[in-house]
Enzyme design. Structure first.
Site: not given
Length: 680
Positions: A153, A212
């Protein structure tokens, strides 16, 4: 009515040259597996991972291609050890990651883990140690633990690293550290710092092309819109990643989940399941283990599907396959039923005597003279594998419903084949209490090649027995193919009651009344803080300075743990962003009963009291005495318990009062049904 799309041909004879790729041979086809984040967030532990691995085996998911069992954020302790190593939380992973990897490997599966290119991970709890400056050390540790997959990430990046070059450099540092360790590299940089997707094919095996995903239809479609534009970047060992699958998590219908799965497979996207497979429904398992659709995703050619047409939200996508056939997905993005038609030539196939059409959802084979049609409900998809053929078979025939209202419905049969379609037996399945009379016999003896035939049914509906009923009609053809359409029957709210929903189009409200029963369907982010998105049926100026409002929340659609349905009062319910005197008393699916109020007069709910463990059906009562409000609830209709008594200083006069619902998700509608709403 159906909308019919005739697509415009596009040139598909040649494909763009493949992008340069990370040549590590670890992801020759898009990775398939499971990740805990969508369903569990930070609530991951050793038992969950082990049970999931066992379930992937026992359900046949492993044999269908799902091989990675991936741990997401929140697996580590908050700090590194004295040697600077990451440490798995011993409360969550008492046997450690290496032994967990051995457990997963013993079942023919592989283990994945999560880290971050910044100083801390993305968890809202403050994050856990990131890998910035520790790339070589962490890569060696993951290899020692026998990890097979790293999701990397990009949170908590220092200010001097928040640019394109520095971001790419952070990911290259981990790529280089992983070299030789046999670990798939999944880049989870979401273009926050302006990095183009074209930067990633030589850096990672897959890279996020979108923000997301969330478990709702609108968000899924938004991510599809972004990812579908990037086919030239994808291929063996380097894949566009529009984020994980939400199939089975409850925020979409099974029709929408089938589209989600088909679109991701058509785009050669990684298929990383994000639901609790231990408790998944039969429908979810059927979608996720559809081997014919998985074969499209995993096709060795590695091509990503491309749009042929997308006019008016009616999509035709085509994906070349290694055997020369084409995977064709027809997707109705819109909120109304539609018929989509394309041709073999338009999807990139050459001329042939006829074409074999394999339906990848129905698992049936038919033939076409070159036209391919699908009658699709709202948000639905059809997916076919189409190839030239010289074997005449049953013609490709489709059936759909149109013009559905309380008086009639029309069923239409269309034949795409070279041969006549004979003995077409229709059967209309009606909601309970309805009756129908067809305009002629439901057995259509013949539908000529390239033609359509219709039957109109005259309908006789029963009296409504519930507010705002939603009823389904299903037409089936020869007992194999079917099409379902919903009909929403209005039951208007009667004066003196009024209705309100936020005017920013996010709530999409519907309201119904039948005697003392009320129903509200509405989306909306929340009613707390700056979110004032709700649908309400209310009595204008109905709650005096001394008075009581009571209602039964009969049922509540579980769209989110914090979906809210109950009583609402404020000076002016139609002024959702500013009205003072604001109080709500609601039930939620998972957070119990909540009493919320505006303590400072700014028109926002910022104070609350909660009683956990109570769900609908439940009675709610709001008692007012000047600026004092008492919230009460009853689970048996007789005994009332008090949540709290609170003060709302801005409640100085008579107020609007009513019932409301908000789904706690602006993309997804939620329904609540109420009974015995009284004010006195």
């Amino acid at each position: 009515m159906f909308r019919v799309l005739a697509v415009v041909p596009v040139l598909l004879a040649g494909l763009a040259a493949p992008a340069a790729a990370l040549d590590n041979g670890l992801a020759e086809t898009p990775p398939m597996g499971w990740n805990d984040w969508n369903a569990f967030g930070c609530s991951v532990d050793q038992q969950l991972v082990e049970q999931t691995a066992d379930t992937l085996v026992s359900t046949g998911m492993r044999d269908a291609g799902y091989q990675y069992v991936n741990i997401d954020d929140c697996w580590a302790l908050p700090d590194r050890d004295v040697n600077g190593n990451l440490v798995a939380d011993p409360q969550k992973f008492p046997d450690g990651i290496a032994k967990l990897a051995d457990y997963v490997h013993a079942r023919g599966l592989k283990l994945g883990i999560y880290e971050d290119s910044g100083t801390r991970t993305c968890s809202k709890s403050g994050g856990f140690p990131g890998s910035l400056g520790h790339e070589q050390q962490d890569a060696r540790l993951f290899a020692d633990w026998h990890v097979d997959y790293l999701k990397y990430d990009d949170c908590n990046v220092p200010a001097d690293g928040q640019n394109v070059d520095a971001t790419i450099a952070r990911y290259k540092a981990m790529r280089d550290a992983l070299t030789g360790h046999g670990i798939v590299f999944s880049i989870c940089e979401k273009t926050d710092f302006g990095v183009p997707n074209s930067a990633w094919p030589t850096v990672g095996n897959l890279w996020r092309t979108t923000g997301d995903i969330h478990d709702n239809y609108a968000r899924m479609v938004s991510l599809f819109h972004t990812n579908v534009t990037l086919p030239d970047l994808a291929g063996p060992d380097h894949w566009n990643d529009p984020d994980m699958l939400e199939v089975g998590n409850g925020g979409m219908s099974d029709v929408e989940y089938r589209s989600h799965f088909a679109l991701w497979a058509e785009m050669a996207a990684p298929l990383i399941v994000g639901t609790d497979v231990r408790t998944m429904s039969a429908a979810t398992k059927e979608i996720l283990t559809n081997r014919e659709i998985i074969a499209v995703d995993q096709d060795p050619l590695g091509a990503q599907g491309r749009p042929v047409s997308s006019a008016n939200g009616l999509w035709v996508l085509t994906k070349p396959l290694v055997d020369g056939s084409r995977a064709v997905t027809l997707f109705n993005e819109t909120d109304a039923p539609a018929t989509i038609t394309t041709t073999a030539g338009q999807v990139g196939l050459g001329k042939a005597f006829d074409y074999e059409v394999r339906d990848l959802f129905a698992h049936t084979t038919s033939e076409s003279a070159g036209r391919i049609t699908a009658a699709l409900p709202a948000h639905a998809s059809a997916m076919y594998r189409i190839s030239p053929s010289r074997r005449l078979a049953q013609p490709h025939v489709v059936v759909g419903l149109s013009a559905v209202d309380t008086s009639s419905v029309t069923a239409t049969v269309t034949n795409d084949g070279l041969l006549p379609a004979v003995w077409n037996q229709l059967h209309l399945t009606l909601p309970a209490g309805w009756s129908a009379r067809p305009s002629h016999d439901e057995l259509i003896p013949v539908v000529p090649p390239g033609a359509s035939r219709s039957v109109t049914y005259r309908l006789i509906p029963p009296a409504v027995d519930t507010p705002l009923p939603t009823e389904q009609f299903t037409i089936s053809l020869n007992g194999r193919q079917s099409f379902t359409e919903d009909l929403h029957r209005p039951t208007p709210v009667q004066a003196p009651l009024k209705t309100f929903a936020a005017v920013d189009s996010t709530t999409r409200p519907q309201f119904g009344q039948l005697g003392s029963r009320l129903a509200v369907i509405a989306a909306g982010s929340d009613v707390s803080g700056t979110n004032n998105q709700y649908g309400a049926i209310y009595l204008p100026q109905g709650l005096d300075t001394t008075g009581t409002a009571t209602v039964q929340v009969l049922s509540q659609q579980n769209r989110n743990a914090a979906t809210k349905s109950g009583l609402i009062a404020r000076d002016d319910l139609s002024k959702a962003d500013s009205s003072a005197g604001y109080v709500t008393l609601e039930v939620t699916p998972s957070k119990g009963i909540q009493l919320q109020w505006d303590a400072d007069g700014n028109g926002q709910l910022e104070s609350s009291r909660t009683v956990a463990g109570v769900t609908a059906p439940v009675g709610l009562r709001l008692v007012r005495d000047g600026t004092a409000f008492t919230g009460q609830y009853s689970v048996d209709g007789t005994t009332w318990s008090t949540v709290a008594t609170i003060t709302v200083p801005s409640a100085t006069g008579t107020e609007d009062v009513g019932v409301f619902t908000t789904s706690h998700n602006k993309y997804v509608d939620g329904r609540a049904d109420f009974g015995s709403f009284t004010v006195g």
